[in-house]
Design a protein around this motif. Structure first.
Motif, PDB file in Angstrom:
ATOM      1  N   THR A 154     -15.613  -4.587  -2.913  1.00 19.93           N
ATOM      2  CA  THR A 154     -14.706  -5.236  -1.716  1.00 19.93           C
ATOM      3  C   THR A 154     -15.244  -4.613  -0.321  1.00 19.93           C
ATOM      4  OG1 THR A 154     -13.378  -5.608  -3.457  1.00 19.93           O
ATOM      5  CG2 THR A 154     -12.555  -5.785  -1.034  1.00 19.93           C
ATOM      6  N   SER A 155     -15.330  -5.212   0.682  1.00 19.32           N
ATOM      7  CA  SER A 155     -15.439  -4.464   2.004  1.00 19.32           C
ATOM      8  C   SER A 155     -14.150  -4.181   2.625  1.00 19.32           C
ATOM      9  CB  SER A 155     -16.106  -5.461   2.927  1.00 19.32           C
ATOM     10  OG  SER A 155     -15.110  -6.637   3.113  1.00 19.32           O
ATOM     11  N   MET A 156     -14.210  -3.438   3.638  1.00 19.60           N
ATOM     12  CA  MET A 156     -13.080  -2.827   4.414  1.00 19.60           C
ATOM     13  C   MET A 156     -11.924  -4.282   4.898  1.00 19.60           C
ATOM     14  SD  MET A 156     -12.385  -0.366   7.329  1.00 19.60           S
ATOM     15  CE  MET A 156     -12.848  -1.603   8.693  1.00 19.60           C
ATOM     16  N   VAL A 157     -12.695  -5.198   5.408  1.00 21.82           N
ATOM     17  CA  VAL A 157     -12.367  -6.451   5.895  1.00 21.82           C
ATOM     18  C   VAL A 157     -11.400  -7.150   4.859  1.00 21.82           C
ATOM     19  CG1 VAL A 157     -12.446  -8.421   7.506  1.00 21.82           C
ATOM     20  CG2 VAL A 157     -13.801  -6.570   7.753  1.00 21.82           C
ATOM     21  N   GLU A 158     -12.093  -7.351   4.082  1.00 22.43           N
ATOM     22  CA  GLU A 158     -11.430  -7.920   2.789  1.00 22.43           C
ATOM     23  C   GLU A 158     -10.185  -7.116   2.112  1.00 22.43           C
ATOM     24  OE1 GLU A 158     -15.461 -10.317   0.749  1.00 22.43           O
ATOM     25  OE2 GLU A 158     -14.830  -8.292   0.086  1.00 22.43           O
ATOM     26  N   LEU A 159     -10.394  -5.780   2.345  1.00 23.48           N
ATOM     27  CA  LEU A 159      -9.276  -5.068   1.576  1.00 23.48           C
ATOM     28  C   LEU A 159      -7.924  -5.311   2.710  1.00 23.48           C
ATOM     29  CD1 LEU A 159     -10.821  -1.722   0.613  1.00 23.48           C
ATOM     30  CD2 LEU A 159      -9.544  -3.479  -0.801  1.00 23.48           C
ATOM     31  N   VAL A 160      -8.286  -5.187   4.046  1.00 23.69           N
ATOM     32  CA  VAL A 160      -7.161  -5.431   4.972  1.00 23.69           C
ATOM     33  C   VAL A 160      -6.445  -6.655   4.955  1.00 23.69           C
ATOM     34  CG1 VAL A 160      -6.772  -5.458   7.714  1.00 23.69           C
ATOM     35  CG2 VAL A 160      -8.086  -3.517   6.484  1.00 23.69           C
ATOM     36  N   VAL A 161      -7.204  -7.776   4.805  1.00 25.54           N
ATOM     37  CA  VAL A 161      -6.629  -8.817   4.578  1.00 25.54           C
ATOM     38  C   VAL A 161      -6.017  -9.170   3.601  1.00 25.54           C
ATOM     39  CG1 VAL A 161      -7.608 -11.479   4.486  1.00 25.54           C
ATOM     40  CG2 VAL A 161      -8.654 -10.019   6.069  1.00 25.54           C
ATOM     41  N   ALA A 162      -6.557  -8.792   2.068  1.00 24.23           N
ATOM     42  CA  ALA A 162      -6.015  -9.181   0.815  1.00 24.23           C
ATOM     43  C   ALA A 162      -4.930  -8.106   0.475  1.00 24.23           C
ATOM     44  CB  ALA A 162      -7.060  -9.057  -0.147  1.00 24.23           C
ATOM     45  N   HIS A 163      -4.890  -6.801   0.806  1.00 20.82           N
ATOM     46  CA  HIS A 163      -4.054  -5.721   0.676  1.00 20.82           C
ATOM     47  C   HIS A 163      -3.438  -4.779   1.735  1.00 20.82           C
ATOM     48  CE1 HIS A 163      -5.360  -6.820  -3.480  1.00 20.82           C
ATOM     49  NE2 HIS A 163      -6.609  -6.423  -3.199  1.00 20.82           N
ATOM     50  N   PRO A 164      -2.869  -5.561   2.745  1.00 21.92           N
ATOM     51  CA  PRO A 164      -2.547  -4.841   3.949  1.00 21.92           C
ATOM     52  C   PRO A 164      -1.371  -3.836   3.385  1.00 21.92           C
ATOM     53  CG  PRO A 164      -1.668  -6.772   4.194  1.00 21.92           C
ATOM     54  CD  PRO A 164      -2.748  -7.135   3.006  1.00 21.92           C
ATOM     55  N   VAL A 165      -0.495  -4.422   2.766  1.00 24.82           N
ATOM     56  CA  VAL A 165       0.773  -3.297   2.247  1.00 24.82           C
ATOM     57  C   VAL A 165       0.235  -2.067   1.390  1.00 24.82           C
ATOM     58  CG1 VAL A 165       2.924  -3.325   0.747  1.00 24.82           C
ATOM     59  CG2 VAL A 165       2.062  -5.109   2.080  1.00 24.82           C
ATOM     60  N   LYS A 166      -0.520  -2.287   0.460  1.00 20.59           N
ATOM     61  CA  LYS A 166      -1.321  -1.226  -0.295  1.00 20.59           C
ATOM     62  C   LYS A 166      -2.025   0.013   0.607  1.00 20.59           C
ATOM     63  CE  LYS A 166      -2.015  -3.483  -4.687  1.00 20.59           C
ATOM     64  NZ  LYS A 166      -2.954  -4.042  -5.731  1.00 20.59           N
ATOM     65  N   LEU A 167      -2.718  -0.664   1.560  1.00 23.58           N
ATOM     66  CA  LEU A 167      -3.498   0.297   2.443  1.00 23.58           C
ATOM     67  C   LEU A 167      -2.331   1.015   3.585  1.00 23.58           C
ATOM     68  CD1 LEU A 167      -6.457  -2.061   3.721  1.00 23.58           C
ATOM     69  CD2 LEU A 167      -6.583   0.053   2.412  1.00 23.58           C
ATOM     70  N   ILE A 168      -1.260   0.480   3.801  1.00 22.80           N
ATOM     71  CA  ILE A 168      -0.375   1.178   4.425  1.00 22.80           C
ATOM     72  C   ILE A 168       0.370   2.059   3.829  1.00 22.80           C
ATOM     73  CG2 ILE A 168       1.808   0.636   5.856  1.00 22.80           C
ATOM     74  CD1 ILE A 168       0.832  -1.891   6.747  1.00 22.80           C
ATOM     75  N   LEU A 169       0.562   1.756   2.263  1.00 19.35           N
ATOM     76  CA  LEU A 169       1.300   2.775   1.620  1.00 19.35           C
ATOM     77  C   LEU A 169       0.230   3.864   1.355  1.00 19.35           C
ATOM     78  CD1 LEU A 169       3.517   3.317  -0.360  1.00 19.35           C
ATOM     79  CD2 LEU A 169       2.511   2.042  -2.055  1.00 19.35           C
ATOM     80  N   SER A 170      -0.960   3.662   1.262  1.00 21.61           N
ATOM     81  CA  SER A 170      -1.695   4.689   1.028  1.00 21.61           C
ATOM     82  C   SER A 170      -1.789   5.706   2.244  1.00 21.61           C
ATOM     83  CB  SER A 170      -3.361   4.189   0.856  1.00 21.61           C
ATOM     84  OG  SER A 170      -4.443   5.289   1.105  1.00 21.61           O
ATOM     85  N   ALA A 171      -1.827   4.965   3.817  1.00 20.13           N
ATOM     86  CA  ALA A 171      -1.612   6.093   4.739  1.00 20.13           C
ATOM     87  C   ALA A 171      -0.497   6.522   4.824  1.00 20.13           C
ATOM     88  CB  ALA A 171      -1.889   4.890   5.834  1.00 20.13           C
ATOM     89  N   VAL A 172       0.700   5.808   4.371  1.00 19.66           N
ATOM     90  CA  VAL A 172       1.670   6.763   4.604  1.00 19.66           C
ATOM     91  C   VAL A 172       1.745   7.961   3.524  1.00 19.66           C
ATOM     92  CG1 VAL A 172       4.165   6.684   3.955  1.00 19.66           C
ATOM     93  CG2 VAL A 172       3.192   4.625   5.374  1.00 19.66           C
ATOM     94  N   THR A 173       1.136   7.505   2.494  1.00 19.12           N
ATOM     95  CA  THR A 173       1.203   8.841   1.238  1.00 19.12           C
ATOM     96  C   THR A 173       0.430  10.035   1.825  1.00 19.12           C
ATOM     97  OG1 THR A 173       1.348   7.231  -0.687  1.00 19.12           O
ATOM     98  CG2 THR A 173       0.518   9.419  -0.891  1.00 19.12           C
TER      99      THR A 173
END
Length: 222
Positions: free
Chosen positions: A156-175
């Motif tokens: 999965t590319s970064m763009v696909e991750l941002v589009v499909a899983h924005p909440v998970k990525l934000i949770l990852s950053a907050v952690t």
């Protein structure tokens, strides 16, 4: 005497191996980044002048050479660890770092963005509104960086991750922010030596790949 063959002994051994893996991966990351941390401390102590600007240029080069590839290496080793549950993590992290070091173009771009954000954070200190806006931008950049690191070892590319899983990525950053903030807010500086980065990488991996618990009495039907 502790019986390692017992149920409790096996659990204790598993926990010990888990901690050892986290510490080993993080220790390699910390040692690689030690020059960067020293230079950042120096930059923070300087006033906004020509010397500060020159120091930040050096920091940018060091981020591209040490921090960015070392962080990518930590993510790769954590993924390997979680998929195989074994391995020589000291050597694996070192080899992954050398491999990531070869990707100089994305490393340089990320380093420039990170350095620019650090400068902006310093410049906007006196203005609360702009300072908060800078912090928000930092959260966005960290979210994208975590996504980029994770996407390096998936289909999965970064763009696909941002589009499909924005909440998970934000949770990852907050952690990640929480784990590193612990070092300063609670004055537990040893955390950055032992597990701040490796645990951040593990948290990101687990956010996208949660463990599925299977009960013993679960029946599989065709």
């Amino acid at each position: 005497m502790l019986n390692l063959q017992s149920k409790f002994g096996q659990k204790l051994l598993t926990i010990s191996n888990w901690i050892a893996a986290l510490v080993t991966i993080n220790l390699v990351w910390f040692l690689i980044n030690l020059p960067v941390l020293v230079m950042l401390i120096l930059a923070i102590s300087l006033p906004l002048n020509q010397l500060f600007a020159m120091t930040m240029v050096i920091v940018t080069v060091m981020l591209a050479t040490f921090t960015v590839p070392a962080t990518t290496a930590a993510y790769q080793t954590v993924r390997t660890w979680q998929m195989t549950d074994s391995g020589s993590f000291l050597r694996a992290t070192g080899m992954a770092y050398l491999k990531a070091l070869m990707h100089w173009q994305p490393n340089a771009l990320i380093a420039v963005l990170a350095s620019g954000w650090l400068i902006l954070l310093r410049v906007t200190t006196a203005n609360i509104m702009w300072h908060v806006a800078t912090l928000v931008v930092g959260l966005v950049l960290l979210t994208l960086w975590n996504g980029w690191n994770y996407s390096q070892f998936t289909t999965t590319s970064m763009v696909e991750l941002v589009v499909a899983h924005p909440v998970k990525l934000i949770l990852s950053a907050v952690t990640t922010i929480i784990l590193f903030a612990i070092n300063f807010e609670l004055r537990l500086i040893f955390c950055i030596l032992l597990f701040s980065m490796s645990l951040s990488a593990l948290a990101t991996y687990r956010i996208f790949n949660p463990r599925v618990k299977v009960t013993e009495d679960k029946q599989v039907t065709n």
